[in-house]
Design a protein around this motif. Structure first.
Motif, PDB file in Angstrom:
ATOM      1  N   ILE A 330       0.836  -1.204   0.000  1.00  0.00           N
ATOM      2  CA  ILE A 330       0.000   0.000   0.000  1.00  0.00           C
ATOM      3  C   ILE A 330       0.869   1.252   0.000  1.00  0.00           C
ATOM      4  N   LEU A 331       1.929   1.244   0.793  1.00  0.00           N
ATOM      5  CA  LEU A 331       2.828   2.398   0.833  1.00  0.00           C
ATOM      6  C   LEU A 331       3.427   2.687  -0.537  1.00  0.00           C
ATOM      7  N   LYS A 332       3.838   1.655  -1.252  1.00  0.00           N
ATOM      8  CA  LYS A 332       4.399   1.839  -2.584  1.00  0.00           C
ATOM      9  C   LYS A 332       3.374   2.480  -3.524  1.00  0.00           C
ATOM     10  N   GLU A 333       2.137   1.979  -3.481  1.00  0.00           N
ATOM     11  CA  GLU A 333       1.089   2.539  -4.336  1.00  0.00           C
ATOM     12  C   GLU A 333       0.822   4.001  -3.996  1.00  0.00           C
ATOM     13  N   ARG A 334       0.762   4.302  -2.708  1.00  0.00           N
ATOM     14  CA  ARG A 334       0.481   5.683  -2.302  1.00  0.00           C
ATOM     15  C   ARG A 334       1.635   6.622  -2.661  1.00  0.00           C
ATOM     16  N   LEU A 335       2.851   6.144  -2.541  1.00  0.00           N
ATOM     17  CA  LEU A 335       3.998   6.963  -2.936  1.00  0.00           C
ATOM     18  C   LEU A 335       3.984   7.237  -4.441  1.00  0.00           C
ATOM     19  N   ASP A 336       3.664   6.221  -5.221  1.00  0.00           N
ATOM     20  CA  ASP A 336       3.580   6.408  -6.676  1.00  0.00           C
ATOM     21  C   ASP A 336       2.507   7.428  -7.036  1.00  0.00           C
ATOM     22  N   ILE A 337       1.361   7.346  -6.363  1.00  0.00           N
ATOM     23  CA  ILE A 337       0.271   8.285  -6.628  1.00  0.00           C
ATOM     24  C   ILE A 337       0.682   9.702  -6.241  1.00  0.00           C
ATOM     25  N   ALA A 338       1.314   9.843  -5.068  1.00  0.00           N
ATOM     26  CA  ALA A 338       1.770  11.163  -4.626  1.00  0.00           C
ATOM     27  C   ALA A 338       2.760  11.758  -5.614  1.00  0.00           C
ATOM     28  N   ASN A 339       3.625  10.923  -6.147  1.00  0.00           N
ATOM     29  CA  ASN A 339       4.618  11.387  -7.117  1.00  0.00           C
ATOM     30  C   ASN A 339       3.959  11.797  -8.440  1.00  0.00           C
ATOM     31  N   ARG A 340       3.027  10.966  -8.912  1.00  0.00           N
ATOM     32  CA  ARG A 340       2.358  11.248 -10.199  1.00  0.00           C
ATOM     33  C   ARG A 340       1.513  12.504 -10.144  1.00  0.00           C
ATOM     34  N   THR A 341       0.940  12.786  -8.995  1.00  0.00           N
ATOM     35  CA  THR A 341      -0.004  13.904  -8.889  1.00  0.00           C
ATOM     36  C   THR A 341       0.626  15.147  -8.257  1.00  0.00           C
ATOM     37  N   SER A 342       1.947  15.193  -8.186  1.00  0.00           N
ATOM     38  CA  SER A 342       2.612  16.326  -7.523  1.00  0.00           C
ATOM     39  C   SER A 342       2.644  17.600  -8.372  1.00  0.00           C
ATOM     40  N   ARG A 343       2.277  17.494  -9.658  1.00  0.00           N
ATOM     41  CA  ARG A 343       2.222  18.682 -10.524  1.00  0.00           C
ATOM     42  C   ARG A 343       0.815  18.857 -11.080  1.00  0.00           C
ATOM     43  N   ASP A 344       0.392  20.099 -11.295  1.00  0.00           N
ATOM     44  CA  ASP A 344      -0.926  20.354 -11.879  1.00  0.00           C
ATOM     45  C   ASP A 344      -0.838  20.255 -13.400  1.00  0.00           C
ATOM     46  N   GLU A 345      -1.980  20.553 -14.078  1.00  0.00           N
ATOM     47  CA  GLU A 345      -2.033  20.402 -15.536  1.00  0.00           C
ATOM     48  C   GLU A 345      -1.087  21.339 -16.267  1.00  0.00           C
ATOM     49  N   ASN A 346      -0.617  22.377 -15.582  1.00  0.00           N
ATOM     50  CA  ASN A 346       0.326  23.322 -16.195  1.00  0.00           C
ATOM     51  C   ASN A 346       1.781  23.025 -15.824  1.00  0.00           C
ATOM     52  N   GLY A 347       1.988  21.930 -15.123  1.00  0.00           N
ATOM     53  CA  GLY A 347       3.343  21.529 -14.767  1.00  0.00           C
ATOM     54  C   GLY A 347       3.879  22.172 -13.506  1.00  0.00           C
ATOM     55  N   ARG A 348       3.038  22.910 -12.797  1.00  0.00           N
ATOM     56  CA  ARG A 348       3.494  23.554 -11.565  1.00  0.00           C
ATOM     57  C   ARG A 348       3.451  22.563 -10.398  1.00  0.00           C
ATOM     58  N   PHE A 349       4.474  22.602  -9.589  1.00  0.00           N
ATOM     59  CA  PHE A 349       4.561  21.689  -8.442  1.00  0.00           C
ATOM     60  C   PHE A 349       3.576  22.101  -7.352  1.00  0.00           C
ATOM     61  N   LYS A 350       2.798  21.131  -6.859  1.00  0.00           N
ATOM     62  CA  LYS A 350       1.785  21.380  -5.827  1.00  0.00           C
ATOM     63  C   LYS A 350       2.392  21.056  -4.452  1.00  0.00           C
ATOM     64  N   LYS A 351       3.062  22.042  -3.897  1.00  0.00           N
ATOM     65  CA  LYS A 351       3.827  21.813  -2.677  1.00  0.00           C
ATOM     66  C   LYS A 351       2.943  21.390  -1.500  1.00  0.00           C
ATOM     67  N   GLU A 352       1.898  22.160  -1.190  1.00  0.00           N
ATOM     68  CA  GLU A 352       1.084  21.888   0.002  1.00  0.00           C
ATOM     69  C   GLU A 352       0.387  20.539  -0.103  1.00  0.00           C
ATOM     70  N   GLU A 353      -0.177  20.257  -1.277  1.00  0.00           N
ATOM     71  CA  GLU A 353      -0.884  18.991  -1.466  1.00  0.00           C
ATOM     72  C   GLU A 353       0.069  17.806  -1.357  1.00  0.00           C
ATOM     73  N   THR A 354       1.258  17.971  -1.934  1.00  0.00           N
ATOM     74  CA  THR A 354       2.233  16.886  -1.896  1.00  0.00           C
ATOM     75  C   THR A 354       2.738  16.651  -0.477  1.00  0.00           C
ATOM     76  N   MET A 355       2.978  17.730   0.262  1.00  0.00           N
ATOM     77  CA  MET A 355       3.399  17.578   1.651  1.00  0.00           C
ATOM     78  C   MET A 355       2.319  16.864   2.474  1.00  0.00           C
ATOM     79  N   ALA A 356       1.055  17.224   2.244  1.00  0.00           N
ATOM     80  CA  ALA A 356      -0.044  16.588   2.972  1.00  0.00           C
ATOM     81  C   ALA A 356      -0.108  15.094   2.663  1.00  0.00           C
ATOM     82  N   ALA A 357       0.070  14.738   1.378  1.00  0.00           N
ATOM     83  CA  ALA A 357       0.037  13.331   0.977  1.00  0.00           C
ATOM     84  C   ALA A 357       1.186  12.559   1.625  1.00  0.00           C
ATOM     85  N   LEU A 358       2.371  13.164   1.656  1.00  0.00           N
ATOM     86  CA  LEU A 358       3.537  12.498   2.246  1.00  0.00           C
ATOM     87  C   LEU A 358       3.393  12.336   3.752  1.00  0.00           C
TER      88      LEU A 358
END
Length: 384
Positions: A330-358
């Motif tokens: 489960i941890l591997k799957e969640r890490l992969d998802i957090a990594n894949r979704t760390s940028r928005d549609e314009n390529g900008r890094f989503k810092k707060e959301e990524t920190m919350a996921a981690l």
């Protein structure tokens, strides 16, 4: 802290809580022999069209479709941790008579029963045992029919539909664990009768109900409980639940299933009990545990009722290695998802959301090892 002798016994499979051979001979040997006399000796493969009532019987299909479910809201137990609106279902037709007989023959085989059966740690009647981790022992499938019956996609579809969420079996160790209740003495039967009358009249909070498995929350999000005994002459056998909200303290019961029927329960969030029934020589139920298949959904699993230091039917090496394997997956799957979704549609890094996921992933990792810790209170219980 536990003694060296107790720790060694736990590591070796809780042999100090093994069920004596005399209990098997007195209560179950004749039942197994009658099954052996009627079941073909050749292995029978699980066939969903033949062994699931939904496909084998058109009347059962209609009963399944009309089965009542009670929501978490109706129980007064709505929680942000729930993975489905469904709290509990009434019994629904699941496996056919032949399937039930085949599963009973696998678990009541003397060699299997004596190897894996242990006393239930929270039984309040003292005559009950559990059989765990016997279906697939590490990499060897030791009960092939039972394994195929519970893991088949068609079975999973029916359980998912009743639960209102797509589920996945938590791990091999939790496929089809069995609780066996032996016939009670006349004095215990009278106690059961009186406690049932109080509970049914609303005059009891449930603390005095003699039980196969005492009041508890399950360790895993969802369970499916299958009846494997003939309930024709049984009085009781309901699953009793404690409600919350404005109904806090009230005990309600879900009807007991007939042989081959099952019920689903979001047992991690619902405190419940399996009362000892009247009028039966044995009561055998089979329980399979689940989590949400979607790794992003909550998984509040704990080990409070299943860790080998507490649950005598749990084998130390097999269980803990599977627990870590499933959690790391489960941890591997969640890490992969957090990594894949760390940028928005314009390529900008989503810092707060990524920190919350981690942070959520970090908490899940910490809970994985903290659940394996054994408290002083748990050691004290284990030593009794």
């Amino acid at each position: 802290m536990a003694s060296a002798a107790l720790i060694e016994s736990i590591h070796n499979g809780n042999l100090h809580k093994s069920v004596p051979e005399s209990m098997y001979i007195d209560n179950l040997a004749a039942t197994y022999q009658s099954l052996k006399d009627t079941i073909p000796t050749l292995p029978i493969k699980f066939d969903p069209l033949k062994h699931l009532q939904y496909y084998a019987d058109s009347d059962a299909r209609e009963k399944f479709s009309n089965t009542r479910t009670i929501s978490m809201e109706e129980l007064g137990l709505t929680s942000p941790l729930q993975i489905s609106e469904t709290g509990v279902s009434d019994p629904f037709p699941l496996f056919t008579d032949e399937a039930v007989d085949l599963m009973r023959s696998e678990i009541l085989n003397k060699e299997t029963f004596m190897k894996y059966s242990r006393y239930i740690f929270n039984s309040s009647s003292g005559m009950d045992c559990t059989i765990r981790g016997y279906v697939k022992n590490d990499n060897e499938i030791t009960c092939p029919f039972t394994y195929e019956a519970w893991t088949h996609p068609k079975t999973m579809e029916l359980v998912n539909k009743m639960a209102g969420v797509e589920l996945e079996i938590i791990m091999d160790y939790e496929i089809a664990h069995v609780n066996v209740s032996m016939k009670s003495s006349e004095s215990v039967e009278e106690l059961i009768k009186k406690s049932r009358e109080r509970a049914m009249s609303g005059d009891s909070n449930g603390d005095d109900i003699p039980a196969v498995v005492g009041w508890h929350h399950d360790s895993y999000p969802f369970v499916c409980v299958l009846m494997l005994s003939d309930t024709t002459n049984m009085i009781g056998g309901e699953t009793s639940l404690r409600m919350g909200g404005e109904h806090k303290g009230k005990v309600v019961s879900v009807p007991g299933p007939k042989s081959g029927s099952a019920a689903v329960l979001q047992g991690r969030l619902i405190e419940h009990i399996a009362p000892v029934p009247l009028g039966m020589s044995e009561r055998i139920t089979m329980v399979t545990s689940y989590r949400a298949k979607d790794p992003t959904k909550g998984d509040e699993s704990v080990l409070s009722t299943v860790k080998p230091e507490i649950n005598y039917g749990t084998r130390f090496d097999s269980f803990y290695s599977q627990w870590v394997d499933y959690r790391v997956g489960i941890l591997k799957e969640r890490l992969d998802i957090a990594n894949r979704t760390s940028r928005d549609e314009n390529g900008r890094f989503k810092k707060e959301e990524t920190m919350a996921a981690l942070k959520e992933i970090e908490a899940y990792l910490a809970k994985t090892y903290k659940e394996m810790e054994v408290s002083e209170d748990e050691w004290a219980r284990a030593a009794k």
